[in-house]
Design a protein around this motif. Structure first.
Motif, PDB file in Angstrom:
ATOM      1  N   GLU A  87       0.822  -1.211   0.000  1.00 54.90           N
ATOM      2  CA  GLU A  87       0.000   0.000   0.000  1.00 54.90           C
ATOM      3  C   GLU A  87       0.854   1.259   0.000  1.00 54.90           C
ATOM      4  N   ILE A  88       1.966   1.218   0.715  1.00 55.79           N
ATOM      5  CA  ILE A  88       2.891   2.355   0.725  1.00 55.79           C
ATOM      6  C   ILE A  88       3.451   2.594  -0.674  1.00 55.79           C
ATOM      7  N   VAL A  89       3.923   1.531  -1.309  1.00 52.41           N
ATOM      8  CA  VAL A  89       4.489   1.651  -2.648  1.00 52.41           C
ATOM      9  C   VAL A  89       3.453   2.170  -3.635  1.00 52.41           C
ATOM     10  N   ALA A  90       2.242   1.625  -3.597  1.00 52.62           N
ATOM     11  CA  ALA A  90       1.183   2.059  -4.514  1.00 52.62           C
ATOM     12  C   ALA A  90       0.887   3.543  -4.341  1.00 52.62           C
ATOM     13  N   SER A  91       0.865   4.015  -3.109  1.00 50.98           N
ATOM     14  CA  SER A  91       0.587   5.434  -2.851  1.00 50.98           C
ATOM     15  C   SER A  91       1.720   6.327  -3.317  1.00 50.98           C
ATOM     16  N   PHE A  92       2.960   5.898  -3.105  1.00 47.93           N
ATOM     17  CA  PHE A  92       4.096   6.673  -3.601  1.00 47.93           C
ATOM     18  C   PHE A  92       4.028   6.833  -5.114  1.00 47.93           C
ATOM     19  N   CYS A 121       2.223  12.761   0.701  1.00 51.41           N
ATOM     20  CA  CYS A 121       1.054  11.913   0.477  1.00 51.41           C
ATOM     21  C   CYS A 121       0.602  11.330   1.813  1.00 51.41           C
ATOM     22  N   TYR A 122      -0.704  11.361   2.061  1.00 53.53           N
ATOM     23  CA  TYR A 122      -1.291  10.767   3.255  1.00 53.53           C
ATOM     24  C   TYR A 122      -1.978   9.461   2.891  1.00 53.53           C
ATOM     25  N   LEU A 123      -1.549   8.365   3.514  1.00 47.95           N
ATOM     26  CA  LEU A 123      -2.194   7.066   3.353  1.00 47.95           C
ATOM     27  C   LEU A 123      -3.181   6.912   4.503  1.00 47.95           C
ATOM     28  N   ASN A 124      -4.462   6.981   4.190  1.00 53.61           N
ATOM     29  CA  ASN A 124      -5.518   7.005   5.208  1.00 53.61           C
ATOM     30  C   ASN A 124      -5.815   5.592   5.724  1.00 53.61           C
ATOM     31  N   LYS A 125      -4.787   4.988   6.333  1.00 54.74           N
ATOM     32  CA  LYS A 125      -4.922   3.641   6.878  1.00 54.74           C
ATOM     33  C   LYS A 125      -3.986   3.481   8.071  1.00 54.74           C
ATOM     34  N   VAL A 126      -4.356   2.611   8.996  1.00 55.72           N
ATOM     35  CA  VAL A 126      -3.454   2.240  10.086  1.00 55.72           C
ATOM     36  C   VAL A 126      -2.427   1.264   9.526  1.00 55.72           C
ATOM     37  N   ILE A 127      -1.162   1.626   9.616  1.00 55.38           N
ATOM     38  CA  ILE A 127      -0.119   0.751   9.077  1.00 55.38           C
ATOM     39  C   ILE A 127       0.816   0.213  10.155  1.00 55.38           C
ATOM     40  N   VAL A 128       0.795   0.799  11.349  1.00 55.63           N
ATOM     41  CA  VAL A 128       1.704   0.365  12.413  1.00 55.63           C
ATOM     42  C   VAL A 128       0.943   0.235  13.729  1.00 55.63           C
ATOM     43  N   ASN A 129       1.229  -0.838  14.452  1.00 60.01           N
ATOM     44  CA  ASN A 129       0.812  -0.975  15.845  1.00 60.01           C
ATOM     45  C   ASN A 129       2.009  -0.629  16.707  1.00 60.01           C
ATOM     46  N   MET A 130       1.861   0.407  17.492  1.00 59.09           N
ATOM     47  CA  MET A 130       2.974   0.944  18.278  1.00 59.09           C
ATOM     48  C   MET A 130       2.769   0.639  19.754  1.00 59.09           C
ATOM     49  N   THR A 131       3.746  -0.011  20.355  1.00 60.94           N
ATOM     50  CA  THR A 131       3.650  -0.340  21.766  1.00 60.94           C
ATOM     51  C   THR A 131       3.682   0.930  22.604  1.00 60.94           C
TER      52      THR A 131
END
Length: 249
Positions: free
Chosen positions: A102-107, A191-201
């Motif tokens: 998804e990151i690559v597609a958005s870039f 570019c803003y990817l309107n998705k959760v991509i990371v779970n951060m402790t």
């Protein structure tokens, strides 16, 4: 799709409890043109042994003393050869197996220099504690205390080559300062990817106690004043207030 090469950098120090989950989330990515770099700060808890056990997924690994987390990040970035560079903390992991795709597609779709997205703060069991929803970026937004979540920040490697790496003199605000420098001061295409991509402790050195919080405010203020924030005192007040919404919903 253009076969964009992504370089991922993970910095570790005594992360034996979490590093396997982090590595596994990288290994499961459906997008395979990924260069994975791990820089360890001479861990003493078995972290390096776990990393070596996963060497099939890792393209470069170095364990040695460093001058802190941002020095280690810079070492990893300087070793990278990808078109785009991102960082994945040792305590964090990707939200799903398609994040890099998804990151690559958005870039590619947006011809962007920089991408950021959303993240969830989670406890060790994966329960969501806070939700950081970034929203779209527009020039000047940093003036009002806005910032994107650093673990979702990806930039073309040439941006680091042209504008510099993390500057440790900003202390805990070194990541904030770099994003300010790239996005606000130098007006990169974002570019803003309107998705959760990371779970951060959940956690963070700058929030451990009042003294650390005061030091962090000073670092934030220095980053703002050196990157042309119009009213840095206002930005300093608004920046933590923006976090309130992360606890709602």
């Amino acid at each position: 799709m253009i076969n964009v090469k992504i370089s991922l950098v993970t910095v570790t120090y005594n992360a034996a409890k979490t590093i396997q989950q982090c590595i596994d989330s990288v290994a499961r990515q459906t997008y395979k043109n990924v260069e994975y770099i791990i820089i360890d700060g001479n861990s003493s808890d078995g972290t390096a042994d776990i990393i070596r056990q996963n060497k099939v997924h890792i393209h470069y690994f170095k364990s040695e003393a460093d001058d802190g987390i941002y020095d280690a990040m810079n070492k990893g970035i300087m070793k990278s050869t990808g078109d785009v560079v991102g960082l994945l903390n040792a305590d964090d992991y990707f939200a799903n197996d398609n994040v890099i795709s998804e990151i690559v597609a958005s870039f590619v779709q947006n011809n962007a220099d920089i991408l950021y997205a959303d993240l969830d703060y989670v406890n060790p069991n994966g329960k969501v504690l806070r939700r950081w929803r970034s929203g779209n970026y527009s020039p000047g937004k940093f003036n009002w205390g806005w910032m994107p979540p650093h673990p979702t920040f990806y930039a073309k490697r040439e941006m680091f080559e042209q504008l510099g790496l993390y500057n440790s003199r900003y202390g805990t605000a070194a990541d904030y300062e770099l994003m300010l420098r790239f996005m606000h001061t130098n007006k990169a295409k974002v570019c803003y990817l309107n998705k959760v991509i990371v779970n951060m402790t959940q956690g963070g050195v700058s929030n451990q106690n009042l003294l650390n919080r005061i030091k962090a405010w000073r670092c934030d203020f220095r980053a703002m004043t050196n990157n042309n924030i119009g009213m840095p005192f206002l930005g300093l007040v608004l920046k933590p207030l923006r976090k309130v919404g992360q606890f709602i919903g």
